[in-house]
Write an enzyme that holds these catalytic residues in place. Sequence first.
Site, PDB file in Angstrom:
ATOM      1  N   GLU A  42     -12.734 -62.987  63.534  1.00 25.90           N
ATOM      2  CA  GLU A  42     -13.114 -63.886  62.438  1.00 25.90           C
ATOM      3  C   GLU A  42     -12.177 -65.083  62.366  1.00 25.90           C
ATOM      4  O   GLU A  42     -11.127 -65.120  63.007  1.00 25.90           O
ATOM      5  CB  GLU A  42     -13.124 -63.089  61.127  1.00 25.90           C
ATOM      6  N   GLU A  53     -19.961 -58.025  70.071  1.00 27.85           N
ATOM      7  CA  GLU A  53     -20.840 -58.061  71.250  1.00 27.85           C
ATOM      8  C   GLU A  53     -20.592 -59.327  72.071  1.00 27.85           C
ATOM      9  O   GLU A  53     -20.585 -59.290  73.306  1.00 27.85           O
ATOM     10  CB  GLU A  53     -22.314 -58.017  70.821  1.00 27.85           C
ATOM     11  N   CYS A  84     -26.405 -58.201  65.309  1.00 23.86           N
ATOM     12  CA  CYS A  84     -27.060 -59.258  64.529  1.00 23.86           C
ATOM     13  C   CYS A  84     -28.093 -59.959  65.409  1.00 23.86           C
ATOM     14  O   CYS A  84     -28.142 -59.756  66.625  1.00 23.86           O
ATOM     15  CB  CYS A  84     -26.014 -60.256  64.010  1.00 23.86           C
TER      16      CYS A  84
END
Length: 132
Positions: A42, A53, A84
Amino acid sequence: MDELKQAAVAVRENAHAPYSNFKVGAALRAADGTVFSGCNVENVAYPEGTCAEAGAIAAMVAAGQRQILEAYVVAGSPMPVPPCGGCRQKLAEFGAGDVRVTMATTKGVEQVMTLAELLPGAFVAAHMDGDA
Ligand code: THU
């Protein structure tokens, strides 16, 4: 514990997730059998963060591999966390529709889906055929 699961669980510990406090680990088996792993990274500028991923895919491609045979994603969630939408497309770039993606919790709950199930109607290179 199999190699793929072990790699995903281990790399998850290295996740940089101070904003969501949600650590994710991903591992991929490439065509030559090598396992590549990645964690979410992040950023204080939130949209700049990257998924686990994506990190695993980048490691695989950097090592010269181009084909995903199997994937494993683990997070500390009550239920298995699916990749996602963006990661589904990224996985589909390097994996066939029948590639199995195991989604797991740190407590050992697992769910398996294929890439085709995760991304039905994927946008593929053939969609661009014949464009002028
Ligand atoms: N995240 C992943 O790394 N992979 C997924 O499959 C789902 C979400 C990360 C992105 C972000 O760092 C955090 O989980 C919360 O969305």
